[in-house]
Design a protein around this motif. Structure first.
Motif, short mmCIF file in Angstrom:
data_model
loop_
_atom_site.label_atom_id
_atom_site.label_comp_id
_atom_site.label_asym_id
_atom_site.label_seq_id
_atom_site.Cartn_x
_atom_site.Cartn_y
_atom_site.Cartn_z
N PHE A 8 0.75 -1.22 -0.11
CA PHE A 8 -0.14 -0.01 -0.02
C PHE A 8 0.84 1.14 -0.03
N ARG A 9 2.11 1.16 0.78
CA ARG A 9 3.04 2.31 0.57
C ARG A 9 3.69 2.68 -0.75
N ASP A 10 3.65 1.57 -1.26
CA ASP A 10 4.35 1.55 -2.65
C ASP A 10 3.48 2.13 -3.75
N MET A 11 2.19 2.25 -3.66
CA MET A 11 1.14 2.52 -4.55
C MET A 11 1.43 4.12 -4.60
N ASN A 12 1.12 4.57 -5.83
CA ASN A 12 1.10 6.16 -6.15
C ASN A 12 -0.13 6.69 -5.44
N PHE A 13 -0.34 8.11 -5.61
CA PHE A 13 -1.49 8.67 -5.01
C PHE A 13 -2.72 8.43 -5.68
N LYS A 14 -2.60 8.16 -6.97
CA LYS A 14 -3.66 7.99 -7.81
C LYS A 14 -4.35 6.57 -7.66
N ASP A 15 -3.35 5.51 -7.53
CA ASP A 15 -4.00 4.25 -7.12
C ASP A 15 -4.59 4.02 -5.94
N LYS A 16 -3.80 4.82 -4.90
CA LYS A 16 -4.59 4.90 -3.55
C LYS A 16 -5.93 5.56 -3.36
N VAL A 17 -6.22 6.45 -4.25
CA VAL A 17 -7.38 7.15 -4.35
C VAL A 17 -8.48 6.16 -4.91
N LEU A 18 -7.96 5.55 -6.00
CA LEU A 18 -9.01 4.47 -6.93
C LEU A 18 -9.00 3.50 -5.96
N ALA A 19 -8.27 2.90 -5.02
CA ALA A 19 -8.46 1.85 -4.18
C ALA A 19 -9.65 2.22 -3.00
N VAL A 20 -9.48 3.35 -2.54
CA VAL A 20 -10.39 3.84 -1.35
C VAL A 20 -11.43 4.05 -1.98
#
Length: 146
Positions: A8-20
């Motif tokens: 999760f820490r390795d994901m970029n901001f766009k991927d984190k927003v998409l996941a959440v």
């Protein structure tokens, strides 16, 4: 040292927003689906039993009130059933006592909401029938391990 959160820490901001966003969408969709089933279930039962209500909005308020207040009353009825089960022997006697307690509490809830809301009219025999029907549905859908 490997950590489970490292992906999760390795994901970029766009991927984190998409996941959440995806997780939140699934949660909202699941809750909406369950509430929709309850709403249309009450609409169907009311239609079959001839209950009059002014609008779908008044039915929505009735269903929401029933479930919100029902959470509180359900806690009390389950406590009463649990306490009374200590003094009742026999499977059928316990089922009958549980039915009487649950149906009485459910009827009081339906009666109270019906009296408070002027946009919905449920005749007394239909209130009783609805309480018994909701008890039967609840027994049919509950976990059988008890």
């Amino acid at each position: 040292m490997s950590n489970d959160n490292s992906s999760f820490r390795d994901m970029n901001f766009k991927d984190k927003v998409l996941a959440v966003t995806t997780i939140l969408f699934l949660i909202v969709f699941s809750i909406s689906f369950v509430l929709g089933i309850a709403y249309f279930g009450f609409a169907g039962i009311f239609s079959l039993l001839g209950v009059n209500y002014n609008s779908f909005y008044s039915l929505l308020i009735f269903v929401a009130s029933y479930y919100l207040v029902g959470i509180i009353t359900d806690i009390f009825s389950k406590a009463i059933v649990r306490v009374s089960s200590q003094f009742i022997s026999g499977k059928w006697n316990l089922l009958f006592a549980r039915m009487m307690i649950d149906c009485t509490v459910t009827w009081l809830l339906i009666f109270t909401i019906d009296e408070i809301m002027h946009s919905i009219t449920i005749p007394f025999p239909i209130e009783i029938l609805l309480a018994v029907l909701l008890f039967i549905i609840g027994v049919a859908l509950e976990d059988k391990k008890d």
